[in-house]
Design a protein around this motif. Structure first.
Motif, short mmCIF file in Angstrom:
data_model
loop_
_atom_site.label_atom_id
_atom_site.label_comp_id
_atom_site.label_asym_id
_atom_site.label_seq_id
_atom_site.Cartn_x
_atom_site.Cartn_y
_atom_site.Cartn_z
N ALA A 1 -11.75 -88.24 28.05
CA ALA A 1 -11.81 -88.45 26.60
C ALA A 1 -13.05 -87.76 26.05
CB ALA A 1 -11.87 -89.95 26.28
N ARG A 2 -12.97 -87.29 24.81
CA ARG A 2 -14.12 -86.62 24.19
C ARG A 2 -15.36 -87.50 24.17
NH1 ARG A 2 -12.38 -85.09 18.52
NH2 ARG A 2 -10.96 -86.80 18.85
N GLU A 3 -15.16 -88.80 24.04
CA GLU A 3 -16.28 -89.74 23.99
C GLU A 3 -17.08 -89.74 25.29
OE1 GLU A 3 -13.05 -90.64 23.30
OE2 GLU A 3 -13.27 -90.48 21.13
N SER A 4 -16.47 -89.26 26.37
CA SER A 4 -17.15 -89.24 27.66
C SER A 4 -18.39 -88.36 27.65
CB SER A 4 -16.19 -88.77 28.76
OG SER A 4 -15.19 -89.75 28.96
N VAL A 5 -18.41 -87.34 26.82
CA VAL A 5 -19.57 -86.46 26.74
C VAL A 5 -20.79 -87.25 26.27
CG1 VAL A 5 -20.56 -84.39 25.69
CG2 VAL A 5 -18.15 -84.41 26.37
N GLY A 6 -20.65 -88.00 25.20
CA GLY A 6 -21.75 -88.81 24.69
C GLY A 6 -22.15 -89.92 25.66
N GLN A 7 -21.16 -90.53 26.30
CA GLN A 7 -21.46 -91.58 27.28
C GLN A 7 -22.24 -91.01 28.46
OE1 GLN A 7 -17.49 -92.95 28.03
NE2 GLN A 7 -17.59 -94.49 26.40
N ALA A 8 -21.89 -89.80 28.88
CA ALA A 8 -22.59 -89.16 29.99
C ALA A 8 -24.03 -88.84 29.60
CB ALA A 8 -21.86 -87.89 30.41
N ARG A 9 -24.24 -88.37 28.38
CA ARG A 9 -25.59 -88.07 27.91
C ARG A 9 -26.46 -89.34 27.91
NH1 ARG A 9 -26.42 -83.20 24.96
NH2 ARG A 9 -28.11 -84.20 23.82
N GLU A 10 -25.94 -90.42 27.38
CA GLU A 10 -26.69 -91.68 27.35
C GLU A 10 -26.98 -92.19 28.76
OE1 GLU A 10 -28.86 -94.73 26.09
OE2 GLU A 10 -28.10 -93.17 24.77
N PHE A 11 -26.00 -92.08 29.64
CA PHE A 11 -26.17 -92.50 31.04
C PHE A 11 -27.30 -91.70 31.70
CE2 PHE A 11 -24.83 -91.72 35.51
CZ PHE A 11 -25.05 -93.00 36.01
N VAL A 12 -27.28 -90.40 31.51
CA VAL A 12 -28.32 -89.55 32.11
C VAL A 12 -29.69 -89.88 31.53
CG1 VAL A 12 -29.16 -87.16 32.24
CG2 VAL A 12 -26.82 -87.69 32.88
N ARG A 13 -29.76 -90.11 30.25
CA ARG A 13 -31.05 -90.46 29.61
C ARG A 13 -31.60 -91.75 30.23
NH1 ARG A 13 -35.19 -88.47 26.51
NH2 ARG A 13 -33.67 -87.23 25.40
N THR A 14 -30.75 -92.76 30.40
CA THR A 14 -31.18 -94.02 30.99
C THR A 14 -31.61 -93.82 32.44
OG1 THR A 14 -29.74 -95.27 29.52
CG2 THR A 14 -30.45 -96.38 31.53
N CYS A 15 -30.81 -93.09 33.20
CA CYS A 15 -31.15 -92.83 34.60
C CYS A 15 -32.47 -92.08 34.71
CB CYS A 15 -30.05 -92.01 35.28
SG CYS A 15 -28.53 -92.92 35.54
N TRP A 16 -32.66 -91.10 33.83
CA TRP A 16 -33.89 -90.31 33.87
C TRP A 16 -35.10 -91.22 33.70
CZ3 TRP A 16 -34.00 -85.19 35.02
CH2 TRP A 16 -35.24 -84.56 34.92
N THR A 17 -35.03 -92.11 32.72
CA THR A 17 -36.14 -93.03 32.45
C THR A 17 -36.37 -93.98 33.62
OG1 THR A 17 -35.66 -92.90 30.09
CG2 THR A 17 -36.99 -94.76 30.82
N ASP A 18 -35.29 -94.49 34.21
CA ASP A 18 -35.40 -95.46 35.30
C ASP A 18 -35.79 -94.82 36.63
OD1 ASP A 18 -34.60 -97.32 33.45
OD2 ASP A 18 -32.57 -97.54 34.25
N LEU A 19 -35.16 -93.69 36.97
CA LEU A 19 -35.36 -93.08 38.29
C LEU A 19 -36.57 -92.15 38.35
CD1 LEU A 19 -31.65 -92.17 39.14
CD2 LEU A 19 -32.97 -94.13 39.99
N LEU A 20 -36.94 -91.57 37.22
CA LEU A 20 -38.01 -90.58 37.19
C LEU A 20 -39.02 -90.91 36.08
CD1 LEU A 20 -35.49 -87.68 37.50
CD2 LEU A 20 -37.15 -88.24 39.26
N PRO A 21 -39.68 -92.04 36.17
CA PRO A 21 -40.54 -92.47 35.07
C PRO A 21 -41.72 -91.53 34.79
CG PRO A 21 -40.90 -93.85 37.00
CD PRO A 21 -39.71 -92.97 37.28
N ASN A 22 -42.12 -90.73 35.77
CA ASN A 22 -43.26 -89.82 35.58
C ASN A 22 -42.84 -88.40 35.24
OD1 ASN A 22 -45.11 -91.90 36.17
ND2 ASN A 22 -44.77 -91.58 38.35
N ALA A 23 -41.55 -88.17 35.10
CA ALA A 23 -41.06 -86.82 34.79
C ALA A 23 -41.33 -86.49 33.32
CB ALA A 23 -39.57 -86.73 35.07
N PRO A 24 -41.54 -85.22 33.02
CA PRO A 24 -41.76 -84.83 31.62
C PRO A 24 -40.56 -85.20 30.75
CG PRO A 24 -42.21 -83.00 33.12
CD PRO A 24 -41.59 -84.08 33.94
N ARG A 25 -40.83 -85.74 29.58
CA ARG A 25 -39.77 -86.14 28.65
C ARG A 25 -38.89 -84.97 28.23
NH1 ARG A 25 -38.59 -90.83 29.55
NH2 ARG A 25 -39.90 -92.50 28.83
N GLY A 26 -39.48 -83.78 28.09
CA GLY A 26 -38.70 -82.61 27.71
C GLY A 26 -37.61 -82.29 28.70
#
Length: 130
Positions: free
Chosen positions: A9-34
């Motif tokens: 579904a087209r909505e999957s693109v936005g869901q994937a972006r949000e999922f990756v953003r959350t994972c990035w914050t949780d799994l890589l807290p010291n990684a550059p925000r950019g």
């Protein structure tokens, strides 16, 4: 590693972006925000490619491989013998050019479908500096 199953579904693109953003914050807290923005762009391109390449449900995986490297995987369930689009060929190929500009890309065809991935790297912590 974190994993998210998504429908075709087209909505999957936005869901994937949000999922990756959350994972990035949780799994890589010291990684550059950019780099989180790069990760979101990469996953949105790969999910879009999966939707157009083989319209089936898919799985997005995010893993911190090292303190300075993250792998994002999009695996579809389409059984096909066709390769993913070549870099720069057709509209999906342009998407892979974008992803390749962000990190190291790869793909694999299996009996279950096609798996695309990108490894994103960023500077790790400097020893001795807090």
């Amino acid at each position: 590693m974190r994993e998210l199953e998504l429908p075709c579904a087209r909505e999957s693109v936005g869901q994937a972006r949000e999922f990756v953003r959350t994972c990035w914050t949780d799994l890589l807290p010291n990684a550059p925000r950019g780099k989180a923005n790069d990760a979101e762009l990469a996953v949105s391109e790969m999910v879009t490619i999966a939707l157009s390449h083989q319209p089936t449900e898919m799985c997005v995986r995010v893993a911190a491989i090292e303190s300075s490297r993250c792998r994002i995987v999009v695996a579809d369930n389409g059984r096909t013998s066709a390769s993913p689009p070549a870099l720069g060929r057709g509209s999906a190929g342009i998407g892979m050019v974008v992803v390749a500009a962000l990190g190291t890309v790869g793909h694999e065809l299996t009996s279950r479908g096609t798996t695309l991935w990108v490894d994103l790297t960023f500077p790790g912590p400097t020893p001795g500096i807090l």
